[in-house]
Design an enzyme around this catalytic site. Structure first.
Site, PDB file in Angstrom:
ATOM      1  CB  VAL A 169      -0.682   2.823   5.465  1.00  0.00           C
ATOM      2  CG1 VAL A 169      -1.204   1.636   6.267  1.00  0.00           C
ATOM      3  CG2 VAL A 169      -1.761   3.899   5.358  1.00  0.00           C
ATOM      4  N   GLY A 170       2.411   1.987   5.273  1.00  0.00           N
ATOM      5  CA  GLY A 170       3.409   0.915   5.349  1.00  0.00           C
ATOM      6  C   GLY A 170       4.416   1.152   6.468  1.00  0.00           C
ATOM      7  CD  GLU A 198       7.673  -4.881  -1.773  1.00  0.00           C
ATOM      8  OE1 GLU A 198       7.939  -3.812  -2.361  1.00  0.00           O
ATOM      9  OE2 GLU A 198       8.551  -5.689  -1.415  1.00  0.00           O
ATOM     10  CB  CYS A 252       3.223   0.041  -6.861  1.00  0.00           C
ATOM     11  SG  CYS A 252       3.408  -1.664  -7.374  1.00  0.00           S
ATOM     12  N   GLY A 295       0.840  -1.193   0.000  1.00  0.00           N
ATOM     13  CA  GLY A 295       0.000   0.000   0.000  1.00  0.00           C
ATOM     14  C   GLY A 295       0.870   1.235   0.000  1.00  0.00           C
ATOM     15  CB  SER A 296       0.120   4.710   0.879  1.00  0.00           C
ATOM     16  OG  SER A 296      -0.383   4.515   2.184  1.00  0.00           O
TER      17      SER A 296
END
Ligand code: NAD
Length: 458
Positions: A209-210, A227, A261, A205-206
């Site tokens: 958040v990651g 990732e 991505c 995800g972003s």
């Protein structure tokens, strides 16, 4: 709390409405998963392999229906959606075989009869937190290795892809023991609750958040991988055919409305940018934009109204900063979240558009004088997922590729595109933890146990 997922091309089309899994539901699922994992890990590897093979058959048998649901729920153009479902089947088949791979190594022991082994064993319950953009492939490229190596899986999908995740669970259920693969619908709260329960965590995800997820996992002492975003560059050298490079870059930047991505967001042109830029504008204008259910469509809607505004605002901001909007920059008529594929040039490499991921159909063309400047610009961002180089000169391709700070490098190929049998991941802010996919996946989903066996007589 109820969670809803709507179709981005027809926002009045409610795909699914379900209750979010709260902390208690997540804890219950983890308990069930842990019991299932214990039995699963003790089962013969051949049994796990056969079950994953049956899961592949189940998905293959429902390919048309799953493709249709993907088009409807996340607006992925039908040709790409069909390819993603086929990839999901391929991933399950690939890891069905990997369940039978060697599960460790032997080392020289203290004597000829002694054994010194390092054996892989499953972690227990693997938690997966996934985005909406590859709603079948990403959950499966995490779940298939986790299951193959003997773990149970708790999947917390993106709210915007809940319908697909629930359908995936239904399709896989007959092939797998009860409790082994569970889907927990919900948003950030459910994701946090999941982190409290699992034995390892894989996130896509972003970056924002990651990072939080990696910190929380580390605080709990569980292994994790994240990732995250990208701001991928394609470097176009003066000897490359501008038309051919432009066609590839246009597809990589705008296909699926740039919501990959691995999408190209920066075209870095060495020397005179004129011929390539002109070809790129033409190639982008040629892309069919519209209903993702149409076979010819390359650019469908973006996922939400907010995502659509992000693209138009980025174009406005770029123009205010002196950029030239070469094409696009506006929303399209109709009910869904459609925005015209957008190209901007005349910006410096420090402009916001050249530094931050928008995650939509927008890309910037950056002109540079030589290869050294191309490398400096390509590497001058916080991300490092994938980079590509267009040239006919192998020496220059290899020389440039070796200087790019990215986890993946592609020569005369689009930045987008993933090979599930090879390691996948990035550098810098784009990734945290071990690589996923291919043989690399076992790093997260197993740990090694070193075993010494000596003859009884010493
Ligand atoms: P997102 O970060 O908003 O959400 C990802 C997941 O995290 C969702 O399931 C979401 O519900 C969950 N989540 C949100 N807040 C959380 C929290 N505090 N704790 C735990 N979980 C939480 O990303 P998105 O909008 O779904 O996806 C787009 C992003 O994903 C882009 O940045 C894109 O580049 C990235 N992406 C990366 C890859 C890769 O492999 N590198 C692949 C696809 C997408």
């Amino acid at each position: 709390m109820a969670l809803v997922s709507r179709s981005p091309q027809r926002p009045d089309d409610l795909v699914v409405e379900v209750e979010e899994a709260d902390a208690e539901a997540v804890a219950g699922a983890a308990e069930q998963g842990r019991a299932a994992a214990r039995r699963w890990a003790a089962a013969p590897a051949l049994e796990r392999s056969a079950a994953l093979g049956a899961a592949a058959d189940a998905l293959a048998g429902a390919a048309a229906e799953t493709t249709e649901l993907m088009v409807r729920e996340v607006g992925k153009p039908v040709s790409e959606a069909g390819a993603e479902v086929a990839r999901g089947v391929g991933i399950l088949r690939y890891y069905a075989q990997q369940a039978l791979d060697p599960d460790g190594e032997t080392y020289p022991g203290p004597g000829p009869a002694a054994l010194l082994l390092a054996r892989r064993r499953p972690r227990g319950v693997a938690g997966l937190i996934t985005p909406w953009n590859f709603p079948v492939a990403i959950p499966l490229w995490k779940a298939a290795p986790a299951l193959a190596f003997g773990n149970a899986v708790l999947l917390k999908p993106s709210p915007d892809a809940t319908g697909l995740a629930l359908r995936l669970a239904e399709l896989l259920a007959p092939a797998l023991p009860d409790g082994l693969f569970q889907v927990l619908p919900g948003g950030a709260g459910t994701g946090k609750a999941l982190l409290d329960q699992v034995d390892c965590l894989s996130f896509t995800g972003s970056v924002a958040v990651g990072r939080q997820v990696a910190v929380a996992a580390t605080e709990r002492g569980i292994p994790s991988q994240a990732e995250m975003g990208g701001l991928n560059a394609s470097i176009v050298l003066p000897d490359a055919d501008p038309g051919r490079a432009a066609t590839v870059v246009a597809g990589a930047a705008m296909g699926y409305a740039g919501q990959k991505c691995t999408a190209t967001s920066r075209a870095i042109v060495v020397g005179d940018p004129g011929p390539f830029t002109e070809a790129l504008v033409a190639a982008v204008r040629d892309l069919a934009v519209g209903d993702p259910a149409e076979r010819s469509t390359v650019v469908g809607p973006v996922i939400t109204e907010q995502a659509m505004r992000r693209v138009t605002e980025a174009a406005e901001e770029a123009a205010a900063a002196g950029g030239r909007v070469l094409t696009g920059g506006k929303t399209l008529d109709g009910k869904g979240w459609f925005v015209a594929p957008t190209l901007v040039d005349s910006l410096g490499p420090d402009a916001r558009l050249a530094q931050e991921e928008v995650f939509g159909p927008i890309a910037v063309v950056l002109a540079v004088a030589d290869e050294d400047e191309a490398v400096a610009v390509a590497n001058g961002v916080p991300y490092g997922l994938v980079g590509s180089v267009f040239t006919r000169d192998l020496d220059r391709a290899l020389g440039l590729a070796a200087r790019l700070d990215t986890g993946m490098i592609r020569v005369n190929a689009p930045t987008s595109g993933v090979d599930f049998h090879a390691p996948f991941g990035g550098e810098k802010d784009s990734s945290f933890g071990p690589r996923e996919q291919g043989k690399a996946a076992r790093e997260l989903y197993t740990s090694t146990r070193t075993v010494t066996v000596l003859p009884h007589g010493g």
